[in-house]
Design a protein around this motif. Structure first.
Motif, mmCIF file in Angstrom:
data_model
loop_
_atom_site.group_PDB
_atom_site.id
_atom_site.type_symbol
_atom_site.label_atom_id
_atom_site.label_comp_id
_atom_site.label_asym_id
_atom_site.label_seq_id
_atom_site.Cartn_x
_atom_site.Cartn_y
_atom_site.Cartn_z
ATOM 1 N N HIS A 121 33.038 48.835 37.993
ATOM 2 C CA HIS A 121 33.110 49.665 38.907
ATOM 3 C C HIS A 121 32.708 51.044 38.960
ATOM 4 O O HIS A 121 32.539 51.498 37.867
ATOM 5 C CB HIS A 121 34.635 49.630 39.854
ATOM 6 N N ASP A 122 32.619 51.767 40.065
ATOM 7 C CA ASP A 122 32.148 53.185 40.076
ATOM 8 C C ASP A 122 32.519 53.759 41.234
ATOM 9 O O ASP A 122 32.494 53.225 42.555
ATOM 10 C CB ASP A 122 30.469 53.093 40.156
ATOM 11 N N ASP A 123 33.160 54.786 41.116
ATOM 12 C CA ASP A 123 33.796 55.637 42.224
ATOM 13 C C ASP A 123 32.917 55.938 43.457
ATOM 14 O O ASP A 123 33.368 55.725 44.581
ATOM 15 C CB ASP A 123 34.311 57.073 41.802
ATOM 16 N N ARG A 124 31.552 56.209 43.135
ATOM 17 C CA ARG A 124 30.800 56.486 44.210
ATOM 18 C C ARG A 124 30.397 55.132 44.953
ATOM 19 O O ARG A 124 30.267 55.346 46.285
ATOM 20 C CB ARG A 124 29.530 57.051 43.590
ATOM 21 N N VAL A 125 30.098 54.023 44.636
ATOM 22 C CA VAL A 125 29.911 52.854 44.959
ATOM 23 C C VAL A 125 31.295 52.268 45.665
ATOM 24 O O VAL A 125 30.929 51.896 46.849
ATOM 25 C CB VAL A 125 29.472 51.777 43.810
ATOM 26 N N THR A 126 32.286 52.490 45.129
ATOM 27 C CA THR A 126 33.627 52.133 45.958
ATOM 28 C C THR A 126 33.789 52.961 47.326
ATOM 29 O O THR A 126 34.175 52.360 48.287
ATOM 30 C CB THR A 126 34.689 52.248 45.398
ATOM 31 N N LYS A 127 33.442 54.255 47.133
ATOM 32 C CA LYS A 127 33.256 55.259 48.306
ATOM 33 C C LYS A 127 32.540 54.684 49.291
ATOM 34 O O LYS A 127 32.903 54.564 50.672
ATOM 35 C CB LYS A 127 33.304 56.508 47.832
ATOM 36 N N LEU A 128 31.319 54.495 49.081
ATOM 37 C CA LEU A 128 29.999 53.983 49.987
ATOM 38 C C LEU A 128 30.499 52.629 50.534
ATOM 39 O O LEU A 128 30.519 52.317 51.867
ATOM 40 C CB LEU A 128 28.925 53.742 49.254
ATOM 41 N N THR A 129 31.275 51.822 49.732
ATOM 42 C CA THR A 129 31.690 50.477 50.313
ATOM 43 C C THR A 129 32.688 50.772 51.609
ATOM 44 O O THR A 129 32.632 50.126 52.586
ATOM 45 C CB THR A 129 32.186 49.733 49.322
ATOM 46 N N TYR A 130 33.632 51.584 51.327
ATOM 47 C CA TYR A 130 34.811 51.739 52.280
ATOM 48 C C TYR A 130 34.071 52.736 53.537
ATOM 49 O O TYR A 130 34.516 52.482 54.556
ATOM 50 C CB TYR A 130 35.968 52.746 51.660
ATOM 51 N N ARG A 131 33.022 53.408 53.373
ATOM 52 C CA ARG A 131 32.508 54.187 54.365
ATOM 53 C C ARG A 131 31.776 53.191 55.266
ATOM 54 O O ARG A 131 31.784 53.387 56.440
ATOM 55 C CB ARG A 131 31.722 55.264 53.838
ATOM 56 N N HIS A 132 30.762 52.438 54.662
ATOM 57 C CA HIS A 132 29.938 51.793 55.546
ATOM 58 C C HIS A 132 30.134 50.257 56.073
ATOM 59 O O HIS A 132 29.645 49.707 56.953
ATOM 60 C CB HIS A 132 28.633 51.796 54.695
ATOM 61 N N GLU A 133 31.001 49.672 55.166
ATOM 62 C CA GLU A 133 31.353 48.252 55.580
ATOM 63 C C GLU A 133 32.436 48.173 56.826
ATOM 64 O O GLU A 133 33.166 48.931 56.806
ATOM 65 C CB GLU A 133 31.819 47.456 54.409
ATOM 66 N N THR A 134 32.297 47.237 57.622
ATOM 67 C CA THR A 134 33.036 47.198 58.821
ATOM 68 C C THR A 134 34.683 46.699 58.085
ATOM 69 O O THR A 134 34.623 46.272 57.135
ATOM 70 C CB THR A 134 32.728 46.032 59.795
ATOM 71 N N LEU A 135 35.632 46.804 58.919
ATOM 72 C CA LEU A 135 36.899 46.641 58.588
ATOM 73 C C LEU A 135 36.876 44.920 58.350
ATOM 74 O O LEU A 135 37.542 44.467 57.419
ATOM 75 C CB LEU A 135 37.950 46.747 59.770
ATOM 76 N N LYS A 136 36.297 44.296 59.188
ATOM 77 C CA LYS A 136 36.286 42.805 59.062
ATOM 78 C C LYS A 136 35.533 42.447 57.596
ATOM 79 O O LYS A 136 36.007 41.735 56.872
ATOM 80 C CB LYS A 136 35.448 42.157 60.463
ATOM 81 N N THR A 137 34.391 43.022 57.230
ATOM 82 C CA THR A 137 33.855 42.804 56.047
ATOM 83 C C THR A 137 34.630 43.172 54.870
ATOM 84 O O THR A 137 34.811 42.162 54.028
ATOM 85 C CB THR A 137 32.448 43.276 55.827
#
Ligand code: ZN
Ligand code: ZN
Length: 409
Positions: free
Chosen positions: A58-74
């Motif tokens: 895992h990677d902090d930056r990727v995790t952050k992007l995931t939470y920023r861009h994905e919808t709550l449903k996803t």
């Protein structure tokens, strides 16, 4: 830091931390920028006889992007292959090694409500699998210095210097030096833990009363079967392992729903990659009824309302002010270390294996006895130089356990 010394640390994690057995499978969680160290750990796993080793990167930056861009449903969706993996783990029971190196501020700016809602939704799917695995496998958490983390701990230093300094500090906490055998040291440390835990358990305290001049005045009740634990432990398959490296604390599982008074935190807490500072909880009938925080109020409120058990206590742990990690005087912004520099209390899930005879009981029976259940387990620090803890037995006998921040027994 010498490569041979770091290799010794990798071996220590595998042999003493997870205690990987011949023929076992292992899963390792590691940040992508720690690949070199991870490879050493993988190598040691195979040398210990592991049959199969899987690394989850895992990677902090990727995790952050995931939470920023994905919808709550996803974010809330557990995909079929992810559930299959959980199923496999609950049947295979691989050893689990977690290598921490995360930036304590890595998720700064991400909406804590979104993170919480997604976690709750995913937990509904994962819970039966984690329940099925409870106390049945070896696991360990250890740390290596990530760049952002090192800069947070040593802000005045250049990146390379900060990383080197954090390496030194970490290795000191796990007793790894250039020329010792840390495995031998850990065997001795584990024997000492056994003695201390036996002694504390023998009192069979009914309650613990905490007081400190910072405003802490708090009582928590224990279960008649609460055992004190610390250092290494056995899983239900008879394998001995050390869940935390480093570890100084002795801890027990209190009685769910029985705590009164105010607990003032004495160190910042990094929760889900965001910092909470200068905070306190007030308890009534075992539940948090008031949350105060100078920084991170909303995050803390979200935390205690995660589920029914998140506002109740699952662990109390004793750490003297005068102990190796505390004496380093370093604020790590990482619970694995900071909790071993200070007495702490955890909100959320209680450890079933601190209950006398837990192996003969079902998880439901243990929860019935008073082991708290929650998807969170968050330790926060309450140790202070003037902290007093008085234990009271069922027949009213009082014993001063802690005085001026250190053991009095
Ligand atoms: Zn603890
Ligand atoms: Zn804990």
């Amino acid at each position: 830091m010498k490569k041979t010394t770091i290799k010794k640390y990798a071996k220590l994690i595998v042999r003493i931390g997870a205690n990987v057995q011949k023929g076992q499978s292992v899963t390792i969680s590691c940040a992508a920028d720690q690949a070199e160290f991870c490879a050493m750990v993988v190598d040691e796993c195979y040398k210990a006889g592991a049959r199969y080793v899987a690394v989850e990167w895992h990677d902090d930056r990727v995790t952050k992007l995931t939470y920023r861009h994905e919808t709550l449903k996803t974010l809330s969706t557990v995909l079929p292959w992810q559930e299959e993996k959980m199923k496999w783990m609950s049947e295979e029971l691989p050893c689990r090694i977690v290598i921490l190196s995360d930036d304590p501020d890595g998720m700064k700016g991400i909406d804590p409500t979104k993170v919480k809602k997604a976690r709750i939704a995913r937990y509904k799917v994962s819970k039966p699998y984690s329940d099925a695995m409870e106390s049945k496998y070896q696991w360990t958490i250890a740390a290596v210095p990530g760049e952002a983390w090192a800069k947070k701990v040593f802000p005045g230093m250049r990146k390379g210097k900060a990383v080197e300094k954090l390496w030194q500090a970490i290795l000191e906490t796990v007793y790894v030096t250039d020329d010792n055998d840390p495995i031998e040291v850990w065997n001795k440390v584990n024997a000492d833990f056994k003695e201390r835990c036996k002694k504390l358990t023998s009192y069979r305290f009914d309650s613990l009363h905490y007081t400190s001049s910072n405003g802490t005045d708090f009582t928590v009740w224990l279960m008649p079967r609460s055992n004190w634990c610390g250092g290494g432990e056995f899983d239900l398959n008879g394998h001995y392992f050390n869940p935390n490296m480093p570890t100084i604390e002795v801890f027990t599982t209190p009685m769910k729903g029985r705590a009164e008074g105010r607990l003032v935190s004495t160190k910042p807490l990094s929760y889900q990659g965001q910092l909470i500072e200068n905070f306190a909880f007030t308890f009534k009938d075992g539940k948090v009824v008031k949350v105060e925080a100078e920084k991170g109020q909303k995050l803390l409120e979200e935390m205690v309302s995660t589920d029914e058990g998140a506002c109740m206590i699952g662990e109390v742990a004793l750490v003297p002010q005068d102990s190796p990690i505390s004496n380093q005087g370093i604020l790590y912004y990482e619970t694995l270390f900071d909790e071993n520099a200070s007495c702490h209390v955890a909100l959320g899930r209680g450890y079933a294996d601190c209950v006398e005879g837990y192996g003969e009981m079902t998880l439901e029976e243990l929860r019935e006895l008073g082991v708290n259940e929650s998807m969170i387990h968050v330790d926060f620090m309450v140790g202070a130089p003037d902290l007093s803890i008085v234990g009271r037995t069922k027949d009213g006998k009082e014993v001063q356990i802690f005085k001026n921040g250190n053991f009095a027994i």
